[in-house]
Design a protein around this motif. Structure first.
Motif, short mmCIF file in Angstrom:
data_model
loop_
_atom_site.label_atom_id
_atom_site.label_comp_id
_atom_site.label_asym_id
_atom_site.label_seq_id
_atom_site.Cartn_x
_atom_site.Cartn_y
_atom_site.Cartn_z
N TYR A 135 0.83 -1.20 0.00
CA TYR A 135 0.00 0.00 0.00
C TYR A 135 0.88 1.26 0.00
CZ TYR A 135 -3.34 3.56 1.42
OH TYR A 135 -4.09 4.69 1.46
N ALA A 136 1.95 1.24 0.77
CA ALA A 136 2.83 2.41 0.88
C ALA A 136 3.64 2.65 -0.39
CB ALA A 136 3.78 2.25 2.07
N ASP A 137 3.60 1.71 -1.35
CA ASP A 137 4.33 1.87 -2.61
C ASP A 137 3.93 3.16 -3.32
OD1 ASP A 137 4.01 1.21 -5.81
OD2 ASP A 137 5.93 0.51 -5.00
N PRO B 128 -4.14 2.14 9.87
CA PRO B 128 -3.69 3.44 9.36
C PRO B 128 -3.76 3.54 7.83
CG PRO B 128 -2.23 2.69 11.09
CD PRO B 128 -3.15 1.55 10.81
N SER B 129 -3.45 2.44 7.12
CA SER B 129 -3.55 2.47 5.66
C SER B 129 -5.00 2.61 5.23
CB SER B 129 -2.94 1.19 5.07
OG SER B 129 -1.58 1.06 5.42
N VAL B 130 -5.89 1.89 5.89
CA VAL B 130 -7.31 1.97 5.55
C VAL B 130 -7.84 3.38 5.82
CG1 VAL B 130 -9.60 1.13 6.17
CG2 VAL B 130 -7.70 -0.48 5.95
N LEU B 131 -7.46 3.96 6.94
CA LEU B 131 -7.90 5.32 7.27
C LEU B 131 -7.36 6.33 6.26
CD1 LEU B 131 -7.50 5.28 11.15
CD2 LEU B 131 -9.64 5.21 9.85
N ASP B 132 -6.13 6.13 5.83
CA ASP B 132 -5.54 7.03 4.84
C ASP B 132 -6.33 6.98 3.54
OD1 ASP B 132 -3.20 8.70 3.75
OD2 ASP B 132 -3.21 6.97 2.39
N GLN C 205 -13.20 4.20 17.52
CA GLN C 205 -13.56 5.61 17.56
C GLN C 205 -12.86 6.38 16.44
OE1 GLN C 205 -15.89 7.13 19.54
NE2 GLN C 205 -15.51 8.88 18.19
N ARG C 206 -11.60 6.03 16.20
CA ARG C 206 -10.85 6.68 15.12
C ARG C 206 -11.50 6.41 13.76
NH1 ARG C 206 -9.27 9.37 11.90
NH2 ARG C 206 -7.16 9.75 11.11
N LEU C 207 -11.92 5.17 13.54
CA LEU C 207 -12.59 4.82 12.29
C LEU C 207 -13.93 5.54 12.19
CD1 LEU C 207 -12.86 3.14 9.71
CD2 LEU C 207 -13.77 1.27 11.11
N ARG C 208 -14.67 5.61 13.30
CA ARG C 208 -15.96 6.30 13.29
C ARG C 208 -15.78 7.77 12.91
NH1 ARG C 208 -17.08 5.49 18.19
NH2 ARG C 208 -18.45 3.64 17.98
N ASP C 209 -14.79 8.43 13.48
CA ASP C 209 -14.55 9.83 13.17
C ASP C 209 -14.19 10.02 11.70
OD1 ASP C 209 -15.03 10.36 15.82
OD2 ASP C 209 -12.90 10.49 16.38
N ALA C 210 -13.37 9.13 11.15
CA ALA C 210 -12.95 9.25 9.76
C ALA C 210 -14.14 9.08 8.81
CB ALA C 210 -11.87 8.22 9.44
N VAL D 74 -3.84 -5.04 14.35
CA VAL D 74 -2.75 -5.10 13.38
C VAL D 74 -1.75 -6.12 13.86
CG1 VAL D 74 -0.93 -3.80 12.26
CG2 VAL D 74 -3.08 -2.66 12.83
N PRO D 75 -1.43 -7.17 13.09
CA PRO D 75 -0.47 -8.17 13.50
C PRO D 75 0.92 -7.58 13.68
CG PRO D 75 -1.76 -8.88 11.61
CD PRO D 75 -2.01 -7.43 11.80
N ALA D 76 1.71 -8.30 14.40
CA ALA D 76 3.09 -7.87 14.58
C ALA D 76 3.82 -7.96 13.25
CB ALA D 76 3.77 -8.78 15.61
N PRO D 77 4.86 -7.11 13.03
CA PRO D 77 5.58 -7.14 11.77
C PRO D 77 6.13 -8.53 11.47
CG PRO D 77 6.17 -5.20 13.04
CD PRO D 77 5.33 -6.06 13.93
#
Length: 367
Positions: free
Chosen positions: A252-254, A277-281, A312-317, A360-363
């Protein structure tokens, strides 16, 4: 270029059809008005003539509908158990058409006498003078034929497409129910949105950019497919993918639009690969309506995995995009998804952060 020329030709043909219909209708009404003005009781003659013209048009339209009902194409090659439209109306139309033709042909010799009787019966409505007899018969014939042509054309041109769209929408709804039973909530909602778009209940705001087709991976199907089909295929293979959550985030960050869409499709298919964070972006800063639509689908699959703070962050977005003037358009596929996400967020009793499984899973890990 060829497609553009066809669209211009179709628009010109529709304009010509509207002009011709307006001229024919206007001619009949103008003749009725001029005739009524010459009667002693002009308003009575005009009102009665309008009723006669309207009744003739409705009768002609009904006959045109019966003659124009399309036949359902069927054969031995159709899949077993597939939805088949009800053909009762087609059979009734075929039967009535033959009866009306048979009766009409047997009475053809006395047509003039029948028209005179009709004109005599309707003449009092149009003033009761001798001139009202032929005018009444002509008025009925004129608007009967006009109604027949209008009913036949509308039925012939519009009804097959309406029936086809309804059949396709029903197939999509049934496929969505099947996906829902198998636990694929994201795929089910995608199919429901497409079904409602087919019926014209939702606007198609998720149109993809023209260059997107060349940026997505090729479909494994030999048949031509668009970005929607490619995204659905990537989503269906996400759980079998060897990619990790970190690799999907990097995809996604590509930055290229095709890879962002591909990453969102993988997140839709397997929430363990999702990165909030990618989905919110993609929801708040989409490159296109198509990308925002698939970001909302990815968020739909994450609802049961989010701790309270991230919910809550997703709701606000999502709520913010609904109220912004240049955000999610009202009545679109994206607004339907956004409202569904908000309703689910309001109805879900989220646990505190420490009691929730990590969203979010661990790296380096897939789940």
């Amino acid at each position: 270029m060829v497609k553009a020329r066809r669209q211009v030709g179709t628009a010109a043909l529709r304009t010509a059809q509207r002009i011709a219909a307006g001229i024919l209708l206007g001619t009949g009404l103008l003749g009725l008005v001029l005739f009524a003005l010459g009667r002693a009781q002009a308003w009575q003659a005009l009102g009665g003539g309008l009723v006669v013209a309207g009744a003739s048009t409705v009768l002609g339209g009904a006959l045109g509908f019966l003659f124009g009902v399309p036949r359902v194409r069927g054969g031995s090659g159709e899949p077993q158990g597939s939805y088949a439209p009800n053909t009762n109306l087609e059979q009734v139309s075929d039967w009535l058409t033959k009866v009306l033709l048979g009766v009409g042909l047997t009475q053809l010799g006395s047509l003039g006498e029948r028209l005179h009787e009709l004109g005599t019966a309707l003449a009092p409505v149009l003033g009761g003078e001798d001139a009202a007899v032929p005018f009444s018969a002509a008025l009925v014939l004129y608007f009967l034929v006009l109604g027949f042509l209008a009913g036949w054309l509308v039925t012939r041109l519009a009804l097959p497409q309406a029936l086809t769209d309804a059949d396709h929408a029903l197939d999509l709804f049934l496929a969505g129910q099947d996906r829902d039973r198998r636990g694929d909530k994201v795929g089910a909602d995608d199919l429901r949105v497409r079904a409602m778009q087919q019926l014209g209940l939702l606007g198609g705001s998720a149109d993809h950019p023209a260059m997107l087709a060349g940026q997505l991976p090729p479909s494994s199907s030999s048949a031509p497919s668009g970005p929607e089909s490619v995204v659905a295929e990537v989503r269906s293979t996400a759980r079998r993918s060897a990619l990790t959550a970190e690799q999907v985030r990097d995809l996604y960050a590509d930055g290229s639009q095709g890879r962002r869409i591909q990453a969102l499709a993988l997140m839709q298919g397997d929430p363990a690969l999702a990165d909030l964070p990618s989905v919110l972006d993609a929801i708040e800063h989409p490159r296109s309506g198509f990308e925002q639509y698939h970001a909302l689908l990815a968020a739909r699959g994450l609802l049961s995995r989010l701790p309270a703070a991230q919910a809550q962050r997703l709701r606000d977005a999502v709520a913010g995009q609904l109220v912004l003037p240049d955000g999610i358009p009202y009545g679109s596929d994206r607004s339907w998804l956004a409202e569904k996400i908000l309703s689910r967020l309001e109805a879900t009793p989220f646990l505190p952060q420490q009691q929730q499984e990590p969203a979010v899973p661990a790296p380096g890990q897939k789940s």
